[in-house]
Scaffold this active site. Sequence first.
Site, PDB file in Angstrom:
ATOM      1  N   GLY A  11     -45.039 -86.161  -9.473  1.00  0.00           N
ATOM      2  CA  GLY A  11     -46.657 -86.505  -9.831  1.00  0.00           C
ATOM      3  C   GLY A  11     -46.709 -88.051  -9.356  1.00  0.00           C
ATOM      4  O   GLY A  11     -46.099 -88.934  -9.602  1.00  0.00           O
ATOM      5  N   ASP A 127     -45.798 -90.611 -17.954  1.00  0.00           N
ATOM      6  CA  ASP A 127     -45.323 -90.071 -19.215  1.00  0.00           C
ATOM      7  C   ASP A 127     -44.194 -90.978 -19.816  1.00  0.00           C
ATOM      8  O   ASP A 127     -43.825 -90.786 -21.147  1.00  0.00           O
ATOM      9  CB  ASP A 127     -44.370 -88.758 -19.012  1.00  0.00           C
ATOM     10  CG  ASP A 127     -45.445 -87.501 -18.413  1.00  0.00           C
ATOM     11  OD1 ASP A 127     -46.707 -88.021 -18.489  1.00  0.00           O
ATOM     12  OD2 ASP A 127     -45.008 -86.522 -17.963  1.00  0.00           O
ATOM     13  N   ARG A 171     -46.294 -83.667 -21.315  1.00  0.00           N
ATOM     14  CA  ARG A 171     -45.939 -82.328 -21.113  1.00  0.00           C
ATOM     15  C   ARG A 171     -44.950 -82.151 -22.402  1.00  0.00           C
ATOM     16  O   ARG A 171     -44.893 -81.371 -23.134  1.00  0.00           O
ATOM     17  CB  ARG A 171     -45.254 -81.859 -20.027  1.00  0.00           C
ATOM     18  CG  ARG A 171     -45.900 -80.686 -19.655  1.00  0.00           C
ATOM     19  CD  ARG A 171     -45.286 -80.240 -18.385  1.00  0.00           C
ATOM     20  NE  ARG A 171     -46.224 -80.218 -17.126  1.00  0.00           N
ATOM     21  CZ  ARG A 171     -45.749 -80.714 -15.854  1.00  0.00           C
ATOM     22  NH1 ARG A 171     -44.606 -81.140 -15.820  1.00  0.00           N
ATOM     23  NH2 ARG A 171     -46.768 -80.793 -14.807  1.00  0.00           N
ATOM     24  N   ARG A 267     -66.128 -82.577 -30.498  1.00  0.00           N
ATOM     25  CA  ARG A 267     -66.315 -82.541 -29.087  1.00  0.00           C
ATOM     26  C   ARG A 267     -64.999 -82.744 -28.162  1.00  0.00           C
ATOM     27  O   ARG A 267     -64.162 -83.441 -29.141  1.00  0.00           O
ATOM     28  CB  ARG A 267     -67.657 -83.448 -28.316  1.00  0.00           C
ATOM     29  CG  ARG A 267     -68.722 -83.104 -28.908  1.00  0.00           C
ATOM     30  CD  ARG A 267     -69.257 -82.179 -28.125  1.00  0.00           C
ATOM     31  NE  ARG A 267     -70.806 -81.752 -28.019  1.00  0.00           N
ATOM     32  CZ  ARG A 267     -71.406 -81.070 -29.220  1.00  0.00           C
ATOM     33  NH1 ARG A 267     -70.438 -80.392 -29.870  1.00  0.00           N
ATOM     34  NH2 ARG A 267     -72.668 -80.848 -28.986  1.00  0.00           N
ATOM     35  N   GLN A 275     -56.205 -90.418 -15.642  1.00  0.00           N
ATOM     36  CA  GLN A 275     -54.869 -91.277 -16.293  1.00  0.00           C
ATOM     37  C   GLN A 275     -53.967 -91.682 -15.032  1.00  0.00           C
ATOM     38  O   GLN A 275     -52.959 -92.485 -15.389  1.00  0.00           O
ATOM     39  CB  GLN A 275     -54.478 -90.358 -17.223  1.00  0.00           C
ATOM     40  CG  GLN A 275     -55.003 -90.112 -18.662  1.00  0.00           C
ATOM     41  CD  GLN A 275     -54.442 -88.968 -19.408  1.00  0.00           C
ATOM     42  OE1 GLN A 275     -53.724 -89.066 -20.030  1.00  0.00           O
ATOM     43  NE2 GLN A 275     -54.934 -87.664 -18.901  1.00  0.00           N
TER      44      GLN A 275
HETATM   45  O1  F6P Z   1     -45.175 -85.622 -14.994  1.00  0.00           O
HETATM   46  C1  F6P Z   1     -46.193 -86.411 -15.031  1.00  0.00           C
HETATM   47  C2  F6P Z   1     -47.686 -85.731 -15.371  1.00  0.00           C
HETATM   48  O2  F6P Z   1     -48.614 -86.792 -15.038  1.00  0.00           O
HETATM   49  C3  F6P Z   1     -47.707 -84.933 -16.608  1.00  0.00           C
HETATM   50  O3  F6P Z   1     -47.837 -85.834 -17.487  1.00  0.00           O
HETATM   51  C4  F6P Z   1     -48.600 -83.799 -16.228  1.00  0.00           C
HETATM   52  O4  F6P Z   1     -48.517 -82.798 -17.207  1.00  0.00           O
HETATM   53  C5  F6P Z   1     -48.387 -83.470 -14.816  1.00  0.00           C
HETATM   54  O5  F6P Z   1     -47.795 -84.615 -14.465  1.00  0.00           O
HETATM   55  C6  F6P Z   1     -49.567 -82.941 -14.178  1.00  0.00           C
HETATM   56  O6  F6P Z   1     -49.172 -82.597 -12.986  1.00  0.00           O
HETATM   57  P1  F6P Z   1     -49.951 -81.910 -11.777  1.00  0.00           P
HETATM   58  O7  F6P Z   1     -50.464 -83.187 -10.927  1.00  0.00           O
HETATM   59  O8  F6P Z   1     -49.053 -81.313 -10.784  1.00  0.00           O
HETATM   60  O9  F6P Z   1     -50.968 -81.330 -12.168  1.00  0.00           O
END
Ligand code: F6P
Length: 346
Positions: A11, A127, A171, A267, A275
Amino acid sequence: MKTIGILTGGGDCPGINGVIRAIVRSGLQHGYTTIGIRNGWQGLIEADVEPLTDFAVSGIISRGGTILGTSRTDPLKNPGDFKRIKNTLKKFSIDALVVVGGNGTLAAAHEVATRGIPLIGIPKTIDNDIPETDMTIGFDTAVSIVTDAIDRLHTTAESHHRIMVVQVMGRQVGWIALKAGIAGGADEILIPEVPFTMDEVCQNLKTRFAAGKKFSIVVVAEGIPLEEICDNSVPECDRDECGHEKFVGVGNLLGRELERRLGIETRVTILGHVQRGGKPTAFDRVLATRFGVAAVEQIRMGNFGTMVALQSAHVVTVPLSSIVHRLKQVEPELYAVAKTTMGGRQ
Ligand code: F6P
């Protein structure tokens, strides 16, 4: 002149471009040219590269994302790919690799290094779950974005006397939820590392309301177990190719359940990829620059198979083998600090 190859995998996050810039500039000072490999390991497999000049990295320190592109390609999954990687390294005379990545990319880097490829890892992920480093690139920016969002949700929660559930990334660990939750004055912080019961959460929120605080902010990390909230499991169609949940959103399930149990209007905000986008904070730009310069230093010393890391404000190196298949969970002391200051808690 020797050549460094740099790739960014997994990511994206704010701060990666600062690393690329630092590698190129520091490399030039020490007689290296740098080649950018596009889209993570995929670019090495496909020989998809671009030269990175001093000019090419001008002005990128403030830009989010990665100018090289990224992918979640596993370099050792398909037979034949490792040979292709070696061919690409040979074709472009790449003497050393810098691999900027999170857990998955760095675990792969370790494997590749054990097969004889000289490389240095640099930890990046919002993360902040990579062991042996106090901070990863991108984390500080994500915390600052989430804190700002919580501040904004506070005023509307207060006006409408509502519960606001804020789902954030994380995650397997709750670093973003915990740090931004403390900074934003959240009333509940639910993270994967700390078991909770719905009864306990509802009791805390009830206590707040009874004390005259007619709104609450609940920050929840996306990776908390669903079982305590409801009996929904995640269907296959809502998982990505790595088996990770994509769309269900534990925040929605939690919000629905809180409203049902407490009868208080609720909500839900799922912050998602906001983020991970946009400009890095000054902290992330500086960390990225320090890590990039340190990586070139390690290349010069021939200290391969290592990862640069931040420990007690100093940049150090650790063996890549020390971080694979491990996760850095939140510190219990930090969670205890949060718990002490959460509204409604006794
Ligand atoms: O591992 C980094 C992260 O930002 C996680 O916090 C998140 O669950 C994931 O990547 C989201 O990944 P993608 O961009 O593949 O949806």
